[in-house]
Design a protein around this motif. Structure first.
Motif, PDB file in Angstrom:
ATOM      1  N   PHE A 163      -5.553   8.502  -3.545  1.00 62.75           N
ATOM      2  CA  PHE A 163      -6.083   7.286  -2.941  1.00 62.75           C
ATOM      3  C   PHE A 163      -5.712   7.182  -1.454  1.00 62.75           C
ATOM      4  O   PHE A 163      -4.761   7.807  -0.992  1.00 62.75           O
ATOM      5  CB  PHE A 163      -5.534   6.051  -3.674  1.00 62.75           C
ATOM      6  CG  PHE A 163      -5.832   6.035  -5.144  1.00 62.75           C
ATOM      7  CD1 PHE A 163      -7.030   5.555  -5.629  1.00 62.75           C
ATOM      8  CD2 PHE A 163      -4.888   6.512  -6.063  1.00 62.75           C
ATOM      9  CE1 PHE A 163      -7.308   5.541  -6.996  1.00 62.75           C
ATOM     10  CE2 PHE A 163      -5.148   6.508  -7.423  1.00 62.75           C
ATOM     11  CZ  PHE A 163      -6.368   6.025  -7.885  1.00 62.75           C
ATOM     12  N   HIS A 164      -6.454   6.365  -0.724  1.00 62.64           N
ATOM     13  CA  HIS A 164      -6.127   6.036   0.664  1.00 62.64           C
ATOM     14  C   HIS A 164      -5.210   4.807   0.611  1.00 62.64           C
ATOM     15  O   HIS A 164      -5.674   3.670   0.680  1.00 62.64           O
ATOM     16  CB  HIS A 164      -7.390   5.742   1.466  1.00 62.64           C
ATOM     17  CG  HIS A 164      -8.347   6.895   1.521  1.00 62.64           C
ATOM     18  ND1 HIS A 164      -8.075   8.064   2.195  1.00 62.64           N
ATOM     19  CD2 HIS A 164      -9.575   7.054   0.964  1.00 62.64           C
ATOM     20  CE1 HIS A 164      -9.086   8.896   2.064  1.00 62.64           C
ATOM     21  NE2 HIS A 164     -10.010   8.318   1.311  1.00 62.64           N
ATOM     22  N   TRP A 165      -3.919   5.035   0.490  1.00 62.16           N
ATOM     23  CA  TRP A 165      -3.002   3.962   0.168  1.00 62.16           C
ATOM     24  C   TRP A 165      -1.871   3.871   1.188  1.00 62.16           C
ATOM     25  O   TRP A 165      -1.628   4.789   1.972  1.00 62.16           O
ATOM     26  CB  TRP A 165      -2.425   4.142  -1.238  1.00 62.16           C
ATOM     27  CG  TRP A 165      -1.352   5.200  -1.305  1.00 62.16           C
ATOM     28  CD1 TRP A 165      -1.527   6.554  -1.229  1.00 62.16           C
ATOM     29  CD2 TRP A 165       0.055   4.978  -1.431  1.00 62.16           C
ATOM     30  NE1 TRP A 165      -0.316   7.197  -1.313  1.00 62.16           N
ATOM     31  CE2 TRP A 165       0.678   6.257  -1.431  1.00 62.16           C
ATOM     32  CE3 TRP A 165       0.858   3.846  -1.542  1.00 62.16           C
ATOM     33  CZ2 TRP A 165       2.064   6.409  -1.552  1.00 62.16           C
ATOM     34  CZ3 TRP A 165       2.227   4.001  -1.664  1.00 62.16           C
ATOM     35  CH2 TRP A 165       2.822   5.270  -1.672  1.00 62.16           C
ATOM     36  N   ALA A 166      -1.180   2.754   1.151  1.00 64.34           N
ATOM     37  CA  ALA A 166       0.014   2.557   1.975  1.00 64.34           C
ATOM     38  C   ALA A 166       0.988   1.673   1.214  1.00 64.34           C
ATOM     39  O   ALA A 166       0.579   0.831   0.400  1.00 64.34           O
ATOM     40  CB  ALA A 166      -0.342   1.923   3.312  1.00 64.34           C
ATOM     41  N   PHE A 167       2.264   1.873   1.483  1.00 60.70           N
ATOM     42  CA  PHE A 167       3.304   1.023   0.900  1.00 60.70           C
ATOM     43  C   PHE A 167       3.775   0.044   1.964  1.00 60.70           C
ATOM     44  O   PHE A 167       4.045   0.431   3.109  1.00 60.70           O
ATOM     45  CB  PHE A 167       4.480   1.862   0.407  1.00 60.70           C
ATOM     46  CG  PHE A 167       5.601   1.033  -0.171  1.00 60.70           C
ATOM     47  CD1 PHE A 167       5.499   0.506  -1.440  1.00 60.70           C
ATOM     48  CD2 PHE A 167       6.751   0.771   0.567  1.00 60.70           C
ATOM     49  CE1 PHE A 167       6.511  -0.279  -1.976  1.00 60.70           C
ATOM     50  CE2 PHE A 167       7.774   0.001   0.051  1.00 60.70           C
ATOM     51  CZ  PHE A 167       7.662  -0.523  -1.234  1.00 60.70           C
ATOM     52  N   ILE A 168       3.878  -1.223   1.596  1.00 57.83           N
ATOM     53  CA  ILE A 168       4.305  -2.265   2.525  1.00 57.83           C
ATOM     54  C   ILE A 168       5.638  -2.829   2.038  1.00 57.83           C
ATOM     55  O   ILE A 168       5.699  -3.417   0.955  1.00 57.83           O
ATOM     56  CB  ILE A 168       3.269  -3.407   2.609  1.00 57.83           C
ATOM     57  CG1 ILE A 168       1.859  -2.856   2.838  1.00 57.83           C
ATOM     58  CG2 ILE A 168       3.674  -4.398   3.693  1.00 57.83           C
ATOM     59  CD1 ILE A 168       1.680  -2.101   4.139  1.00 57.83           C
ATOM     60  N   PRO A 169       6.728  -2.650   2.788  1.00 58.15           N
ATOM     61  CA  PRO A 169       8.009  -3.222   2.369  1.00 58.15           C
ATOM     62  C   PRO A 169       7.907  -4.737   2.212  1.00 58.15           C
ATOM     63  O   PRO A 169       7.052  -5.386   2.831  1.00 58.15           O
ATOM     64  CB  PRO A 169       8.954  -2.851   3.527  1.00 58.15           C
ATOM     65  CG  PRO A 169       8.284  -1.729   4.238  1.00 58.15           C
ATOM     66  CD  PRO A 169       6.814  -1.947   4.082  1.00 58.15           C
ATOM     67  N   TYR A 170       8.785  -5.309   1.427  1.00 62.10           N
ATOM     68  CA  TYR A 170       8.712  -6.747   1.156  1.00 62.10           C
ATOM     69  C   TYR A 170       8.787  -7.570   2.442  1.00 62.10           C
ATOM     70  O   TYR A 170       9.663  -7.382   3.280  1.00 62.10           O
ATOM     71  CB  TYR A 170       9.834  -7.220   0.222  1.00 62.10           C
ATOM     72  CG  TYR A 170       9.759  -8.725   0.019  1.00 62.10           C
ATOM     73  CD1 TYR A 170       8.827  -9.265  -0.860  1.00 62.10           C
ATOM     74  CD2 TYR A 170      10.566  -9.591   0.759  1.00 62.10           C
ATOM     75  CE1 TYR A 170       8.707 -10.643  -1.008  1.00 62.10           C
ATOM     76  CE2 TYR A 170      10.454 -10.971   0.608  1.00 62.10           C
ATOM     77  CZ  TYR A 170       9.519 -11.486  -0.270  1.00 62.10           C
ATOM     78  OH  TYR A 170       9.392 -12.846  -0.402  1.00 62.10           O
ATOM     79  N   PRO A 174       3.888 -13.309   7.662  1.00 59.77           N
ATOM     80  CA  PRO A 174       4.787 -12.157   7.826  1.00 59.77           C
ATOM     81  C   PRO A 174       4.288 -10.912   7.098  1.00 59.77           C
ATOM     82  O   PRO A 174       4.391  -9.801   7.622  1.00 59.77           O
ATOM     83  CB  PRO A 174       6.114 -12.657   7.241  1.00 59.77           C
ATOM     84  CG  PRO A 174       6.053 -14.136   7.390  1.00 59.77           C
ATOM     85  CD  PRO A 174       4.613 -14.500   7.160  1.00 59.77           C
ATOM     86  N   LEU A 175       3.737 -11.096   5.912  1.00 59.07           N
ATOM     87  CA  LEU A 175       3.192  -9.967   5.163  1.00 59.07           C
ATOM     88  C   LEU A 175       1.965  -9.398   5.870  1.00 59.07           C
ATOM     89  O   LEU A 175       1.821  -8.171   6.009  1.00 59.07           O
ATOM     90  CB  LEU A 175       2.840 -10.395   3.741  1.00 59.07           C
ATOM     91  CG  LEU A 175       2.176  -9.347   2.846  1.00 59.07           C
ATOM     92  CD1 LEU A 175       3.048  -8.111   2.717  1.00 59.07           C
ATOM     93  CD2 LEU A 175       1.865  -9.932   1.471  1.00 59.07           C
ATOM     94  N   VAL A 233       0.292  -1.090  -1.925  1.00 60.11           N
ATOM     95  CA  VAL A 233       1.327  -1.541  -2.858  1.00 60.11           C
ATOM     96  C   VAL A 233       2.322  -2.346  -2.039  1.00 60.11           C
ATOM     97  O   VAL A 233       2.879  -1.846  -1.056  1.00 60.11           O
ATOM     98  CB  VAL A 233       2.025  -0.367  -3.562  1.00 60.11           C
ATOM     99  CG1 VAL A 233       3.186  -0.876  -4.414  1.00 60.11           C
ATOM    100  CG2 VAL A 233       1.030   0.397  -4.432  1.00 60.11           C
ATOM    101  N   LEU A 234       2.512  -3.596  -2.424  1.00 55.70           N
ATOM    102  CA  LEU A 234       3.388  -4.503  -1.703  1.00 55.70           C
ATOM    103  C   LEU A 234       4.755  -4.514  -2.374  1.00 55.70           C
ATOM    104  O   LEU A 234       4.877  -4.858  -3.560  1.00 55.70           O
ATOM    105  CB  LEU A 234       2.800  -5.917  -1.702  1.00 55.70           C
ATOM    106  CG  LEU A 234       1.320  -6.041  -1.308  1.00 55.70           C
ATOM    107  CD1 LEU A 234       0.878  -7.497  -1.383  1.00 55.70           C
ATOM    108  CD2 LEU A 234       1.081  -5.472   0.077  1.00 55.70           C
ATOM    109  N   GLY A 235       5.778  -4.116  -1.643  1.00 58.97           N
ATOM    110  CA  GLY A 235       7.123  -4.066  -2.208  1.00 58.97           C
ATOM    111  C   GLY A 235       7.545  -5.396  -2.807  1.00 58.97           C
ATOM    112  O   GLY A 235       7.359  -6.453  -2.195  1.00 58.97           O
ATOM    113  N   ASN A 236       8.095  -5.361  -4.033  1.00 59.27           N
ATOM    114  CA  ASN A 236       8.525  -6.564  -4.749  1.00 59.27           C
ATOM    115  C   ASN A 236       7.428  -7.629  -4.811  1.00 59.27           C
ATOM    116  O   ASN A 236       7.716  -8.826  -4.744  1.00 59.27           O
ATOM    117  CB  ASN A 236       9.770  -7.174  -4.102  1.00 59.27           C
ATOM    118  CG  ASN A 236      11.007  -6.325  -4.270  1.00 59.27           C
ATOM    119  OD1 ASN A 236      11.254  -5.433  -3.455  1.00 59.27           O
ATOM    120  ND2 ASN A 236      11.767  -6.566  -5.314  1.00 59.27           N
ATOM    121  N   HIS A 237       6.175  -7.191  -4.967  1.00 60.11           N
ATOM    122  CA  HIS A 237       5.120  -8.200  -4.925  1.00 60.11           C
ATOM    123  C   HIS A 237       3.905  -7.833  -5.771  1.00 60.11           C
ATOM    124  O   HIS A 237       3.595  -8.545  -6.725  1.00 60.11           O
ATOM    125  CB  HIS A 237       4.709  -8.424  -3.463  1.00 60.11           C
ATOM    126  CG  HIS A 237       3.802  -9.588  -3.240  1.00 60.11           C
ATOM    127  ND1 HIS A 237       3.719 -10.229  -2.024  1.00 60.11           N
ATOM    128  CD2 HIS A 237       2.918 -10.225  -4.041  1.00 60.11           C
ATOM    129  CE1 HIS A 237       2.834 -11.213  -2.097  1.00 60.11           C
ATOM    130  NE2 HIS A 237       2.343 -11.228  -3.316  1.00 60.11           N
TER     131      HIS A 237
END
Length: 343
Positions: free
Chosen positions: A134-141, A147-148, A164-168
């Motif tokens: 996938f064309h994906w990215a991880f976003i830290p909380y 802010p997000l 994918v949103l960290g802790n979310h």
């Protein structure tokens, strides 16, 4: 059938699946003719067929405001098209997240499978092989809302359509509702983790502990797994794993110590300076919830049981800091969302 009708149907379908969305969590949007229609704050996706849950937001002014870091982007109420918002609904706290995508359709869900990865300290590394197609990215909380969105805009590339949103949770984007739904299911399939089989709760013991009337047994049997499954209990007692938990259930969970009554267990957490939890785990016995908890709180208790049932003993789950917790419970946008009726 037009795309808005399709989005309403998908929203209702996704909102009715507790493994994808719980209570008023999650949001969907459609951009057309310079307007972004997004789920209203505090509404439930599963009600999309029963009532109007979408708010029209003027897209270009919002994007221009985002570029200049305008504080008005925090609530986004200044960008609502009042001429099309006869009910006076308020836009989702995630409006800026949806606006950050160029894609026409954006779906944000609190997918249990995704969260079971996103709460790990090593989430990005663990997700990489699973999401490689996938064309994906991880976003830290980051705190939901502006802010997000700011963090997302730093990491978003032209072809990125999965976050994918960290802790979310999870965000997917596409040009049509059908494509967004297909992408959502493809990503979820890639992230599936088997849930453990759970032992039964000790209902007579729980009924005895609830006799004072301040607490009640969790009606959903699956919730009791938080207390009767040692691995689930060990992971849940670490603290608050994701934002909606603290908003509707208080900070983490309270775990009753030997000889301690449920009320004392909850107060002990509150005395530590964190919001008092509404969920009390009696180790080896089951779960009690504060009397009269909302449907949203019940949904979040079920979500926590579902997430922790997918975590292993060695998963390095990380929790929200006390500062993260207080930023959520003291935030006007969340106070507004909690004040709305569930139905």
């Amino acid at each position: 059938m037009d795309e808005m009708t399709r989005l309403m149907a998908l929203s209702a379908k996704v909102g009715a699946d507790p493994l994808l969305v719980q209570a008023a969590g999650g949001n969907t949007s459609l951009k057309q003719d310079g307007t972004m229609w997004i789920k209203a704050s505090g509404t439930w996706l599963q009600h999309a067929h029963e009532r109007n849950i979408f708010v029209p937001v003027a897209l270009d002014p919002l994007l221009a405001a985002l570029e200049r870091d305008d504080p008005a982007c925090e609530s986004c109420t200044d960008f609502v098209r009042t001429d099309l918002n006869s009910l006076g609904l308020r836009p989702s706290i995630e409006t800026t997240v949806h606006a950050s995508f160029a894609h026409r359709i954006v779906l944000h869900v609190h997918c249990v499978e995704t969260i079971s990865w996103a709460v790990r300290a090593d989430a990005e590394a663990m997700l990489a092989p699973r999401l490689a197609p996938f064309h994906w990215a991880f976003i830290p909380y980051r705190r939901p809302g502006l802010p997000l969105a700011t963090e997302i805009r730093k990491r978003l590339k032209g072809d990125t359509n999965v976050l994918v949103l960290g802790n979310h949770g999870l965000v997917v984007a596409a040009e049509t509702v059908a494509a967004a739904e297909a992408l959502l299911h493809e990503v979820v399939r890639a992230l599936v983790r088997p849930a453990r089989a759970m032992p039964l709760a000790d209902l007579p013991m729980l009924e005895e502990l609830a006799r004072d009337g301040r607490y009640e047994l969790a009606a959903d049997p699956s919730i009791h797994a938080l207390a009767v499954d040692p691995v689930s209990l060990a992971q849940a007692r670490k603290g608050t794993l994701y934002p909606d938990h603290i908003v509707f259930l208080g900070a983490g969970i309270a775990v009753a110590q030997a000889g301690e009554d449920p009320r004392s267990a909850a107060e002990r957490i509150g005395l530590s300076g964190r919001p008092e939890p509404k969920l009390i785990a009696i180790p080896g016995k089951g779960v009690l919830l504060a009397k009269g908890v909302t449907p949203a709180a019940l949904a979040m208790a079920r979500c926590l049981a579902d997430v922790t049932a997918r975590l292993s003993e060695n998963d390095p789950a990380q929790v929200l800091s006390r500062e993260d917790e207080l930023a959520l419970v003291n935030w006007d946008a969340e106070k507004y969302r909690q004040s709305l009726p569930a139905s």
